[in-house]
Design a protein around this motif. Structure first.
Motif, PDB file in Angstrom:
ATOM      1  N   VAL A 191      -4.443   6.727   2.583  1.00  0.00           N
ATOM      2  CA  VAL A 191      -3.316   6.480   3.497  1.00  0.00           C
ATOM      3  C   VAL A 191      -2.247   7.555   3.369  1.00  0.00           C
ATOM      4  O   VAL A 191      -1.507   7.804   4.319  1.00  0.00           O
ATOM      5  CB  VAL A 191      -2.709   5.065   3.333  1.00  0.00           C
ATOM      6  CG1 VAL A 191      -3.721   3.997   3.699  1.00  0.00           C
ATOM      7  CG2 VAL A 191      -2.178   4.835   1.943  1.00  0.00           C
ATOM      8  N   GLU A 192      -2.183   8.218   2.224  1.00  0.00           N
ATOM      9  CA  GLU A 192      -1.248   9.333   2.083  1.00  0.00           C
ATOM     10  C   GLU A 192      -1.679  10.498   2.979  1.00  0.00           C
ATOM     11  O   GLU A 192      -0.856  11.132   3.619  1.00  0.00           O
ATOM     12  CB  GLU A 192      -1.194   9.784   0.619  1.00  0.00           C
ATOM     13  CG  GLU A 192      -0.123  10.814   0.336  1.00  0.00           C
ATOM     14  CD  GLU A 192      -0.032  11.113  -1.150  1.00  0.00           C
ATOM     15  OE1 GLU A 192      -0.287  12.274  -1.524  1.00  0.00           O
ATOM     16  OE2 GLU A 192       0.278  10.182  -1.922  1.00  0.00           O
ATOM     17  N   ILE A 224       0.850  -1.200   0.000  1.00  0.00           N
ATOM     18  CA  ILE A 224       0.000   0.000   0.000  1.00  0.00           C
ATOM     19  C   ILE A 224       0.881   1.243   0.000  1.00  0.00           C
ATOM     20  O   ILE A 224       0.663   2.167  -0.788  1.00  0.00           O
ATOM     21  CB  ILE A 224      -0.969  -0.003   1.204  1.00  0.00           C
ATOM     22  CG1 ILE A 224      -1.992  -1.137   1.066  1.00  0.00           C
ATOM     23  CG2 ILE A 224      -1.668   1.346   1.335  1.00  0.00           C
ATOM     24  CD1 ILE A 224      -2.830  -1.375   2.302  1.00  0.00           C
ATOM     25  N   GLU A 225       1.873   1.255   0.878  1.00  0.00           N
ATOM     26  CA  GLU A 225       2.762   2.418   0.975  1.00  0.00           C
ATOM     27  C   GLU A 225       3.520   2.669  -0.330  1.00  0.00           C
ATOM     28  O   GLU A 225       3.699   3.800  -0.752  1.00  0.00           O
ATOM     29  CB  GLU A 225       3.747   2.230   2.127  1.00  0.00           C
ATOM     30  CG  GLU A 225       4.550   3.460   2.436  1.00  0.00           C
ATOM     31  CD  GLU A 225       5.396   3.299   3.683  1.00  0.00           C
ATOM     32  OE1 GLU A 225       6.291   4.129   3.859  1.00  0.00           O
ATOM     33  OE2 GLU A 225       5.173   2.367   4.459  1.00  0.00           O
ATOM     34  N   ALA A 247     -10.453   7.266  -0.175  1.00  0.00           N
ATOM     35  CA  ALA A 247     -10.987   8.629  -0.186  1.00  0.00           C
ATOM     36  C   ALA A 247     -11.647   8.875  -1.546  1.00  0.00           C
ATOM     37  O   ALA A 247     -11.024   8.646  -2.590  1.00  0.00           O
ATOM     38  CB  ALA A 247      -9.874   9.640   0.058  1.00  0.00           C
ATOM     39  N   TYR A 248     -12.874   9.363  -1.512  1.00  0.00           N
ATOM     40  CA  TYR A 248     -13.642   9.546  -2.733  1.00  0.00           C
ATOM     41  C   TYR A 248     -14.205  10.960  -2.816  1.00  0.00           C
ATOM     42  O   TYR A 248     -14.505  11.580  -1.803  1.00  0.00           O
ATOM     43  CB  TYR A 248     -14.805   8.546  -2.789  1.00  0.00           C
ATOM     44  CG  TYR A 248     -14.339   7.121  -2.931  1.00  0.00           C
ATOM     45  CD1 TYR A 248     -14.179   6.545  -4.178  1.00  0.00           C
ATOM     46  CD2 TYR A 248     -14.026   6.357  -1.809  1.00  0.00           C
ATOM     47  CE1 TYR A 248     -13.734   5.240  -4.317  1.00  0.00           C
ATOM     48  CE2 TYR A 248     -13.575   5.052  -1.934  1.00  0.00           C
ATOM     49  CZ  TYR A 248     -13.431   4.503  -3.189  1.00  0.00           C
ATOM     50  OH  TYR A 248     -12.982   3.222  -3.329  1.00  0.00           O
ATOM     51  N   ALA A 249     -14.375  11.434  -4.046  1.00  0.00           N
ATOM     52  CA  ALA A 249     -15.068  12.697  -4.311  1.00  0.00           C
ATOM     53  C   ALA A 249     -16.386  12.328  -4.981  1.00  0.00           C
ATOM     54  O   ALA A 249     -16.403  11.726  -6.054  1.00  0.00           O
ATOM     55  CB  ALA A 249     -14.240  13.580  -5.224  1.00  0.00           C
ATOM     56  N   VAL A 250     -17.492  12.656  -4.315  1.00  0.00           N
ATOM     57  CA  VAL A 250     -18.820  12.361  -4.841  1.00  0.00           C
ATOM     58  C   VAL A 250     -19.413  13.679  -5.342  1.00  0.00           C
ATOM     59  O   VAL A 250     -19.554  14.635  -4.583  1.00  0.00           O
ATOM     60  CB  VAL A 250     -19.732  11.745  -3.760  1.00  0.00           C
ATOM     61  CG1 VAL A 250     -21.116  11.457  -4.325  1.00  0.00           C
ATOM     62  CG2 VAL A 250     -19.101  10.470  -3.197  1.00  0.00           C
TER      63      VAL A 250
END
Length: 194
Positions: A71-72, A38-39, A162-165
């Motif tokens: 995670v960032e 992931i990192e 993380a999402y932008a809706v």
């Protein structure tokens, strides 16, 4: 004869102890490899480690981008994962689909003699003020599922991240909200009318 029995008993104990130690070590190594992948944003490694039962959610660079973004922005997410894996180790199994609405972000399983991780899949119930409005998530138009309320649209499933809706009204007006899906309920309520 007694010496042989004692020797056999001692070797059995040693062998079973070695097996338990090897299992625990390989589990911890798998968790460490997951966090490193992931990192490092290693999509190929994550494709090998993650197992999703929902066919509509492929594991690829596009679907993993929200996880990387989350995670960032939240490096403490790794500590949350450590706590959840420790809880899974202590209790054996912490989430039974349908009986609880708070799954761990990743559930660890043994699959074909190796550890795999099943990510939680999240859904959004988005409240809009225009039932004809379209929903766009991270730049992609979504297919909505009908709910009893014409002003609430169900979309998903989504991997943790993380999402932008964005709601796009029939007159072209747009409004965007940020949604973070990492732990908590499998169904998140989002109100875009405010």
């Amino acid at each position: 004869l007694v010496a042989i029995v004692v020797l056999w008993g001692a070797s059995t104990l040693l062998w079973s102890g070695y097996g338990a130690l090897k299992t625990a070590a390989s589990r911890e190594m798998a968790i460490m490899r997951l966090k490193d992948a992931i990192e490092d944003r290693d999509v190929a490694a994550l494709q090998a480690m993650l197992r999703v039962t929902e066919e509509s959610v492929p594991i690829n660079e596009k679907t993993l981008a929200p996880l990387f973004a989350y995670v960032e922005r939240h490096p403490e997410a790794y500590e949350q994962l450590d706590r959840e894996f420790a809880r899974q180790r202590k209790s054996g199994h912490v989430y039974i689909k349908g009986l609880t609405s708070y799954p761990p972000v990743f559930t660890i399983h043994v699959f074909e003699d190796r550890y795999v991780f099943e990510p939680a899949l999240y859904f959004l119930h988005v409240r809009v003020d225009d039932p004809e409005a379209l929903l766009v998530v991270n730049g992609v138009k979504t297919e909505e599922e009908a709910t009893k309320d014409p002003f609430v649209k169900k979309i998903g499933p989504y991997l943790p991240g993380a999402y932008a809706v964005t709601v796009v009204h029939s007159n072209g007006k747009k409004k965007t909200v940020r949604v973070e899906l990492f732990g908590g309920a499998r169904v998140h309520e989002v109100d875009i009318t405010k």
